[in-house]
Design a protein around this motif. Structure first.
Motif, short mmCIF file in Angstrom:
data_model
loop_
_atom_site.label_atom_id
_atom_site.label_comp_id
_atom_site.label_asym_id
_atom_site.label_seq_id
_atom_site.Cartn_x
_atom_site.Cartn_y
_atom_site.Cartn_z
N PRO A 52 12.93 4.62 6.41
CA PRO A 52 11.67 4.20 5.81
C PRO A 52 11.83 3.22 4.66
N ARG A 90 5.42 10.05 5.37
CA ARG A 90 4.87 8.90 4.64
C ARG A 90 4.57 9.27 3.19
N ALA A 145 6.21 7.24 0.12
CA ALA A 145 5.24 6.21 -0.26
C ALA A 145 5.56 5.56 -1.59
N ILE A 204 3.72 2.60 4.02
CA ILE A 204 4.64 3.08 5.05
C ILE A 204 3.99 3.02 6.43
N GLU A 231 5.47 1.18 9.75
CA GLU A 231 5.69 1.88 11.01
C GLU A 231 5.00 1.17 12.16
#
Length: 443
Positions: free
Chosen positions: A116, A170, A174, A191, A195
């Motif tokens: 991420p 997320r 974040a 995020i 994605e």
């Protein structure tokens, strides 16, 4: 090609990437592995360049719990803990990934814990990236998400829970993602936006577990592949301690017991394990569980930590004293690849790497999961027929552990199924699939 593998977490989140890195090195790439500092020796001992990043989960877990016996399992308590610890876990991780990539990188390979944030770092440098995940994180109808439970909710329920799981992830990442993109001078994007961009562009993710253990869900998008395990590399100069060799040679195969780096491994747990092994009538090799006096007891039951044995000046092996000491040996870090094939059964926390090592060795298991993805993999071991039952760590008892160990050792069906799966795994080459993917990106 200069390849940087980035991972964070515990030992099980790092060790598989040493074998993957070694294969890439053999294929002619320059390989560095970024991980928490405590694993520097593990990485350099395998011939790979090491770069430090934050994200030491055992240290964080110890600080947060005060060495309490953990009770987290899937469900509401586990989710609360996941969100609470998650923000601390990723707090400085993005900056660490950015710094590691600045040392010279042509390609980023990102674990599920670093993707991420690493995705933005790859964008900043204008270099390709590839997901190299040890866990299935993408929503599917085939099974529930790994952090939300082990019971199927039906096809639609599983998928809905999967989307919920993504929302929780997320939330954890974040703030760290927002700070990282500002530091890198990238345009703001949450995020969820990242994605969606990854999905629409078909960002590739290879999953390092066997399709014989968990088949690829048919509803996954193109680009999500299940390729087989990446096996940890054992340092070339490693040798088994003499005391361990002597113990193995003086009796029948013992039962391995170890609960990883996230369990409270004090004397109470050690005494419980020692008594269960004795009642089951088996010898034991116990890893990472410290002996100590039981509350209210005048003597230590089980095994004293004691000084190193003369045959093992490094302290990797500690012979026991006290009740049943000639039947149980405590050990430090011993490669599972070497140790597990010499065992009669395995009692472990069902971390993805440890569960895989047991399947590779063809040895029955008694999974005792603690938190995170461990209950998921423990349920898979039971479903695959290599385990008599799953014992949640918070429900671990002497009686239950004794019964499960006896069944794993004496009932042939578990060993037959474990050996069958070991043969399946022997025919797979998960690392080779990643090397091929990297070569395609290089071209």
């Amino acid at each position: 090609m200069r390849v940087l593998i980035v991972t964070a977490g515990s030992l099980g989140d790092v060790a598989p990437y040493t074998g993957l890195g070694a294969r890439l090195l053999t294929a002619g790439h320059r390989v560095a592995l970024a991980a928490p500092p405590r694993y520097a020796g593990l990485v350099t001992g395998c011939g790979l360049e090491f770069r430090p990043v934050p994200g030491d989960l055992p240290a964080l877990r110890t600080a947060a719990s005060g060495q309490r016996r953990l009770s987290s399992l899937p469900g509401a308590p586990g989710l609360v803990e996941f969100v609470r610890l998650g923000g601390r876990f990723v707090g400085n991780l993005g900056a660490g990934i950015a710094t590691a990539a600045e040392a010279g990188t042509d390609l980023l390979l990102l674990s599920s814990t670093t993707a991420p944030l690493g995705y933005s770092v790859a964008q900043h440098h204008g270099i390709p990236s590839l997901g190299v995940f040890l866990q299935p994180t993408y929503p599917t109808r085939a099974f529930p998400p790994i952090l939300l439970g082990v019971r199927s909710l039906g096809s639609w329920g599983n998928q809905a829970a999967g989307w919920l799981g993504q929302r929780l992830v997320r939330r954890v990442y974040a703030d760290a993602s927002r700070r990282l993109r500002a530091r890198l001078g990238l345009p703001p994007a949450d995020i969820a936006d990242l994605e969606r961009h990854a999905e629409t562009t078909g960002w590739p993710i290879t999953h390092g577990f066997s399709p014989a253990v968990l088949p690829r869900p048919p509803d996954w998008r193109t680009g999500l592949d299940v390729v087989g395990y990446w096996w940890p590399l054992t340092a070339a100069d490693w040798r088994p301690p003499a005391a361990l060799l002597d113990f193995l040679a003086t009796g029948p195969p013992p039962v391995y017991v170890g609960f990883g780096s996230l369990a409270d491994t004090g004397g109470e747990l050690h005494a419980l394990v020692t008594r269960a092994l004795s009642r089951a009538g088996v010898r034991g090799v116990v890893q990472g569980i410290d002996a100590g006096p039981e509350p209210g007891s005048d003597a230590v039951r089980g095994i004293h930590a004691g000084p190193p044995d003369d045959g093992d000046p490094t302290g990797v092996v500690r012979p026991g004293s006290g009740t049943g000491s000639d039947q149980v040996l405590t050990v430090g870090d011993v490669p599972h690849e070497w140790l597990f094939p010499r065992m009669a059964a395995l009692v472990h926390h069902a971390g993805c790497g440890t569960a895989a090592a047991g399947l590779r060795a063809g040895i029955p298991a008694v999974p005792v999961p603690i938190l995170a993805d461990q209950p998921f993999w423990a349920a898979r071991l039971a479903a695959l027929g290599v385990s008599p039952e799953v014992i949640p760590f918070r429900r671990l008892s002497e009686d239950r552990l004794c019964t499960a160990i006896r069944a794993a050792v004496t009932e042939p069906a578990f060993r037959h199924r474990a050996r069958f799966l070991a043969d399946r795994l022997a025919g797979e080459d998960g690392a080779g699939a990643v090397v091929a993917a990297v070569d395609r990106l290089a071209r």
